[in-house]
Design an enzyme around this catalytic site. Sequence first.
Site, short mmCIF file in Angstrom:
data_model
loop_
_atom_site.label_atom_id
_atom_site.label_comp_id
_atom_site.label_asym_id
_atom_site.label_seq_id
_atom_site.Cartn_x
_atom_site.Cartn_y
_atom_site.Cartn_z
N SER A 144 0.85 -1.19 0.00
CA SER A 144 0.00 0.00 0.00
C SER A 144 0.88 1.24 0.00
O SER A 144 2.07 1.18 0.34
CB SER A 144 -0.88 -0.02 1.26
OG SER A 144 -1.54 1.21 1.47
N TYR B 50 -4.04 -0.74 9.97
CA TYR B 50 -3.82 -0.96 8.54
C TYR B 50 -2.39 -0.57 8.16
O TYR B 50 -1.70 -1.30 7.44
CB TYR B 50 -4.83 -0.15 7.73
CG TYR B 50 -4.76 -0.39 6.25
CD1 TYR B 50 -5.44 -1.46 5.68
CD2 TYR B 50 -4.03 0.45 5.41
CE1 TYR B 50 -5.39 -1.69 4.30
CE2 TYR B 50 -3.97 0.23 4.05
CZ TYR B 50 -4.65 -0.84 3.50
OH TYR B 50 -4.57 -1.07 2.15
#
Length: 253
Positions: A145, A158
Amino acid sequence: MPNFSLKGKRALVTGASRGIGQAMAVALAEAGADVICASSREGGCEETINIIKTKTDVMVAELHADLSDLGAVEKLADDALSVWRGIDILVNNGGTIFRSPAVDFPLEQWQHVLRVNTDSAFLLSQKIGKQMIEQGSGKIINTASMLSYSGGITVPAYTASKHAIAGLTKALANEWGKSNIQVNAIAPGYIRTDNTQALQDDEGRSKEIIARIPAGRWGETEDLKGALVFLASEASNYVNGHVLAVDGGFLAR
């Protein structure tokens, strides 16, 4: 020319029901691989399978597992290995996110996000990687990410999980490279999916995002296909432990 064909290869893609995972599963099939599409619920990949069947003549199968249940993850690995007696390409894409200020972030949500995003990726890689070592080849591609590089706001679990994915990618590459297994990751930029719909709908935030992207636009799931096929194919046999940003230049700003 390098060999980008995946004909005869057997792939497993988690989180393949929609969005980025769906595009990845379709890309592998279009390049010739037989694909097992996995999602969190039975029948969740019906749309993806229909797309693959419409566009290609490869074999396609479906499995499901709750990635927060590590027993179910182990079964997913065993079931995937039994479908075509092995896996050549593992794409650890399934994931989740929870938003809350860190000071109030519920511990159970922290643990849930880490189990889904990191623990399941390690366990699938461990189980399937063992078979890849035995066969002397394999490709593992993790979904990282932009938050593998930065901290974000109100997404501490996350962010931690995606930093961990980047580290795990390098750690497994170090151990398994000698067995002709390449472990890499793709870090998608701001991609137009339902997961980013809230950001897209926020006119001010969307403008800020686009202003930082040299390409001048949000990414589409189609933009990830080429990078995935490259990392899954023989063309990347000397690429190992790398996190490939597909971000329209976002990180360059």
